[in-house]
Design a protein around this motif. Structure first.
Motif, PDB file in Angstrom:
ATOM      1  N   THR A   9       0.872  -1.166   0.000  1.00  0.00           N
ATOM      2  CA  THR A   9       0.000   0.000   0.000  1.00  0.00           C
ATOM      3  C   THR A   9       0.910   1.217   0.000  1.00  0.00           C
ATOM      4  N   LYS A  11       1.100   5.470   0.492  1.00  0.00           N
ATOM      5  CA  LYS A  11       0.434   6.680   0.999  1.00  0.00           C
ATOM      6  C   LYS A  11       1.378   7.851   0.847  1.00  0.00           C
ATOM      7  N   TRP A  12       0.857   8.945   0.361  1.00  0.00           N
ATOM      8  CA  TRP A  12       1.619  10.172   0.209  1.00  0.00           C
ATOM      9  C   TRP A  12       1.286  11.069   1.393  1.00  0.00           C
ATOM     10  N   ASP A  13       2.279  11.488   2.166  1.00  0.00           N
ATOM     11  CA  ASP A  13       2.026  12.339   3.334  1.00  0.00           C
ATOM     12  C   ASP A  13       2.319  13.808   3.052  1.00  0.00           C
ATOM     13  N   LEU A  17       6.628   9.439   0.136  1.00  0.00           N
ATOM     14  CA  LEU A  17       5.773   8.322  -0.239  1.00  0.00           C
ATOM     15  C   LEU A  17       6.088   7.182   0.723  1.00  0.00           C
ATOM     16  N   LYS A  18       5.061   6.724   1.457  1.00  0.00           N
ATOM     17  CA  LYS A  18       5.265   5.653   2.428  1.00  0.00           C
ATOM     18  C   LYS A  18       4.712   4.352   1.861  1.00  0.00           C
ATOM     19  N   SER A  20       3.945   0.325   2.542  1.00  0.00           N
ATOM     20  CA  SER A  20       3.728  -0.643   3.627  1.00  0.00           C
ATOM     21  C   SER A  20       3.284  -1.969   3.037  1.00  0.00           C
TER      22      SER A  20
END
Length: 114
Positions: A9, A11-13, A17-18, A20
């Protein structure tokens, strides 16, 4: 290796870009949730982090359960009462005592309540 099954997955914070990994249990929960069936994964009492039933009235309480499983104590997530949906008593034009009096009047008039 990030994920044993190759599924991630992202996710952009706002800065980074993270990525997981998704495990098989997470995928099973997600599949059960989107199935549209009333199952453990869509129940108020399901702890998706531990895949446990949290309903004290259920014989499955405290046990790891199949996200696609069913029991008689099912309670839909849609039935959760959100406190934000209620008006704050400070916002009422009437005094709280008048509000309670009107509620008692409605209960007796319509035959509801105790």
């Amino acid at each position: 290796m990030l994920a044993a099954n190759g599924i991630l997955t992202a996710k952009w914070d706002g800065i980074h870009l993270k990525l997981s990994p998704l495990n098989e249990q997470h995928l099973a929960i997600e599949a059960a949730q989107v199935s549209g069936v009333n199952c453990c994964a869509t129940c108020q009492h399901f702890n998706d982090k531990r895949s446990q039933c949290q309903c004290s009235d259920s014989p499955l309480s405290g046990l790891v359960v199949d996200p696609a499983g069913h029991c008689l104590e099912y309670a839909s997530l849609d039935d959760i009462i959100v406190l934000e949906d209620f008006t704050d008593l400070d916002d009422l034009e009437e005094e709280p005592e008048d509000f309670i009096g009107n509620l008692d009047e409605m209960e007796s008039r319509f035959g509801i309540g105790n």
